[in-house]
Scaffold this active site. Sequence first.
Site, PDB file in Angstrom:
ATOM      1  N   ASP A   6      -5.555  -6.149   9.532  1.00 49.04           N
ATOM      2  CA  ASP A   6      -6.691  -6.591  10.503  1.00 49.04           C
ATOM      3  C   ASP A   6      -6.739  -8.216  10.673  1.00 49.04           C
ATOM      4  O   ASP A   6      -7.522  -8.898  11.352  1.00 49.04           O
ATOM      5  CB  ASP A   6      -7.785  -5.823  11.269  1.00 49.04           C
ATOM      6  CG  ASP A   6      -8.215  -5.493   9.594  1.00 49.04           C
ATOM      7  OD1 ASP A   6      -7.634  -4.923   9.374  1.00 49.04           O
ATOM      8  OD2 ASP A   6      -9.380  -6.813   8.864  1.00 49.04           O
ATOM      9  N   GLU A  31     -13.720  -7.936  -0.140  1.00 45.89           N
ATOM     10  CA  GLU A  31     -13.186  -8.567   1.164  1.00 45.89           C
ATOM     11  C   GLU A  31     -14.231  -8.916   2.019  1.00 45.89           C
ATOM     12  O   GLU A  31     -14.283  -9.181   3.243  1.00 45.89           O
ATOM     13  CB  GLU A  31     -12.569  -7.364   1.609  1.00 45.89           C
ATOM     14  CG  GLU A  31     -13.552  -6.091   1.379  1.00 45.89           C
ATOM     15  CD  GLU A  31     -11.726  -4.960   1.667  1.00 45.89           C
ATOM     16  OE1 GLU A  31     -10.786  -4.521   1.045  1.00 45.89           O
ATOM     17  OE2 GLU A  31     -11.993  -3.922   2.710  1.00 45.89           O
ATOM     18  N   HIS A  88     -13.668   1.149  -1.831  1.00 39.35           N
ATOM     19  CA  HIS A  88     -13.992   0.895  -0.889  1.00 39.35           C
ATOM     20  C   HIS A  88     -15.754   1.209  -0.545  1.00 39.35           C
ATOM     21  O   HIS A  88     -16.321   2.373   0.317  1.00 39.35           O
ATOM     22  CB  HIS A  88     -13.117   2.539   0.574  1.00 39.35           C
ATOM     23  CG  HIS A  88     -12.764   1.185   1.321  1.00 39.35           C
ATOM     24  ND1 HIS A  88     -13.787   1.621   2.613  1.00 39.35           N
ATOM     25  CD2 HIS A  88     -12.371   0.296   2.538  1.00 39.35           C
ATOM     26  CE1 HIS A  88     -13.335   0.839   3.456  1.00 39.35           C
ATOM     27  NE2 HIS A  88     -12.298  -0.262   3.333  1.00 39.35           N
ATOM     28  N   GLU A 146     -11.312  -1.539  -6.658  1.00 39.04           N
ATOM     29  CA  GLU A 146     -11.396  -2.786  -5.529  1.00 39.04           C
ATOM     30  C   GLU A 146     -12.855  -2.050  -5.466  1.00 39.04           C
ATOM     31  O   GLU A 146     -13.524  -0.959  -5.474  1.00 39.04           O
ATOM     32  CB  GLU A 146     -10.840  -2.536  -4.447  1.00 39.04           C
ATOM     33  CG  GLU A 146     -10.761  -3.555  -3.949  1.00 39.04           C
ATOM     34  CD  GLU A 146     -10.349  -3.039  -2.765  1.00 39.04           C
ATOM     35  OE1 GLU A 146      -8.423  -3.389  -2.924  1.00 39.04           O
ATOM     36  OE2 GLU A 146      -9.706  -3.596  -1.205  1.00 39.04           O
ATOM     37  N   HIS A 176       0.603  -1.204  -0.059  1.00 43.87           N
ATOM     38  CA  HIS A 176      -0.075   0.270   0.142  1.00 43.87           C
ATOM     39  C   HIS A 176       0.917   0.720   0.295  1.00 43.87           C
ATOM     40  O   HIS A 176       0.949   1.382   1.159  1.00 43.87           O
ATOM     41  CB  HIS A 176      -1.001   0.046   1.602  1.00 43.87           C
ATOM     42  CG  HIS A 176      -2.020  -0.747   1.425  1.00 43.87           C
ATOM     43  ND1 HIS A 176      -2.872  -0.889   2.071  1.00 43.87           N
ATOM     44  CD2 HIS A 176      -2.169  -2.158   0.894  1.00 43.87           C
ATOM     45  CE1 HIS A 176      -3.810  -1.549   1.753  1.00 43.87           C
ATOM     46  NE2 HIS A 176      -3.356  -2.057   0.969  1.00 43.87           N
ATOM     47  N   TYR A 204      -9.999   7.462   3.145  1.00 49.07           N
ATOM     48  CA  TYR A 204      -9.763   6.298   3.167  1.00 49.07           C
ATOM     49  C   TYR A 204      -8.306   6.010   2.713  1.00 49.07           C
ATOM     50  O   TYR A 204      -7.746   6.274   1.889  1.00 49.07           O
ATOM     51  CB  TYR A 204     -10.642   5.514   2.603  1.00 49.07           C
ATOM     52  CG  TYR A 204     -10.620   4.299   2.672  1.00 49.07           C
ATOM     53  CD1 TYR A 204     -10.118   3.253   3.746  1.00 49.07           C
ATOM     54  CD2 TYR A 204      -9.645   3.631   1.850  1.00 49.07           C
ATOM     55  CE1 TYR A 204      -9.638   1.592   3.476  1.00 49.07           C
ATOM     56  CE2 TYR A 204      -8.953   2.623   1.424  1.00 49.07           C
ATOM     57  CZ  TYR A 204      -9.179   1.757   3.164  1.00 49.07           C
ATOM     58  OH  TYR A 204      -8.380   0.209   2.380  1.00 49.07           O
ATOM     59  N   ARG A 244      -0.764  -0.498  -4.491  1.00 49.60           N
ATOM     60  CA  ARG A 244      -1.848   0.215  -4.297  1.00 49.60           C
ATOM     61  C   ARG A 244      -1.944   1.701  -3.774  1.00 49.60           C
ATOM     62  O   ARG A 244      -1.202   1.487  -3.274  1.00 49.60           O
ATOM     63  CB  ARG A 244      -2.590  -1.270  -3.355  1.00 49.60           C
ATOM     64  CG  ARG A 244      -4.570   0.157  -2.471  1.00 49.60           C
ATOM     65  CD  ARG A 244      -4.859  -0.462  -1.588  1.00 49.60           C
ATOM     66  NE  ARG A 244      -4.920  -0.131  -0.660  1.00 49.60           N
ATOM     67  CZ  ARG A 244      -6.056  -0.011  -0.053  1.00 49.60           C
ATOM     68  NH1 ARG A 244      -6.902  -0.914   0.157  1.00 49.60           N
ATOM     69  NH2 ARG A 244      -5.864   1.079   1.401  1.00 49.60           N
ATOM     70  N   ASP A 296      -8.401   1.106  -4.431  1.00 50.38           N
ATOM     71  CA  ASP A 296      -9.647   0.446  -3.302  1.00 50.38           C
ATOM     72  C   ASP A 296     -10.474   1.963  -3.643  1.00 50.38           C
ATOM     73  O   ASP A 296     -10.010   2.949  -3.022  1.00 50.38           O
ATOM     74  CB  ASP A 296      -8.809   0.444  -2.196  1.00 50.38           C
ATOM     75  CG  ASP A 296      -9.729  -0.496  -1.243  1.00 50.38           C
ATOM     76  OD1 ASP A 296     -11.214  -0.647  -1.849  1.00 50.38           O
ATOM     77  OD2 ASP A 296      -9.721  -1.072  -0.283  1.00 50.38           O
TER      78      ASP A 296
END
Length: 403
Positions: free
Chosen positions: A317, A263, A213, A237, A122, A159, A147, A211
Amino acid sequence: MKITDARVVVSCPGRNYVTLVIETEDGVTGVGDATLNGRELAVASYLEDHLCPLLKGRDARRIEDTWQYLYKGAYWRRGPVTMTAIAAVDVALWDIKGKVAGMPVYQLLGGAAREGVMVYGHASGDTLDELSSDFQAHLDQGYKAVRIQASVPGLDHTYGIAPSDGSVYEPAGGSRPQEDRWETTAYIDFAPEMFARIRKEFGYGVHVLHDLHHRLTPIEAGRIGRALEPYRPFWIEDPTPAEDQSAFRLIRQHTTTPIAVGEVFNSIWDCQQLITERLIDYIRASVSHAGGITHLRRIFSLADLYGVRSGSHGAGDLSPASFAAALHVDLSIPNLGIQEYMGHRSPAEEVFTSSYSVEDGHAHPGDAPGIGVEFDEEAAARFPYEPRYLPINRRLDGTVHDW
Ligand code: EZ4
Ligand code: CO
């Protein structure tokens, strides 16, 4: 080979992790990740109060039977809490099977189908200059795929922007959710600008991912996908909220930019239509949130029939136990796309010792028996659970929006 103990450890070495430990009568121990970001204790209770009592006395070798027993036996199907709990049991049992066989799990899954697993890191920045220097830093580390996320001018708390102290990005924090802002009009012209800058500076010899999101409408996603086509993203994404599978038909009508989704998915039923109608190119379901190695392999097998590749979620996470389990699956399936890799915040390495390695943009699970992750319960006890929430998003007029 009877299971004699199954216990749950909730700890916070850098961020909260829920870890399941299963022990057998001959002293072999397996671990599985049961972390569900921001809702950790729900899974801990599901395991402790409902599954652990059922596991004691079962034969640890019967992975498929245990999976079916817990899934069908719940009567209440699917859902992130149930499927994360079942995943932890499943991974812990695969770990035990590998240790008993004296083999890394990928050997039990058919062996290595490639030398290594391409991962993406990332890069992010508050400005395009910062993004560009972070992108360069990733190339210097050997990444072949990166990314990109940057702060959108005019919006607070975009984000995906890593903290400036160099630690791994982690959106959960605080005893109440942080409130972010989103407005698609502020973003829609910014994304192509960001891609143009990165391609101009670094060329087309590296994969670039992004992404969204879950924030766009289908027609906005179609527009963004088309606008990004000249910059050849590896994927965009989660363009729209992913539970609406038919929305992707509309996106597909407007763009050839590859799409990655999943995800937040927890079962094959969440992506059945997306895969069988070829509405996506990469399925991002993960070992820890989609029912473990047993169920994720089923999803990837279905995907393979339709030319859809894997692209598993691998944020911080998901604990080292999930990341390791993901690598065993990635190494052995025919249709690997790419694996997300963020690494873990310190002091996670004091609690989890891992045999996997990441080198030259590729990861390998290593050859330790099982999944190759040892969990130190005494070390974990030094880092007690801290309640934290994921952020919520509001539009500029205050309306709650998808985060
Ligand atoms: O927001 O894992 O692609 N990665 C992501 C992640 C998710 C977090 C949520 O817990 O979208 O950063
Ligand atoms: Co994502």
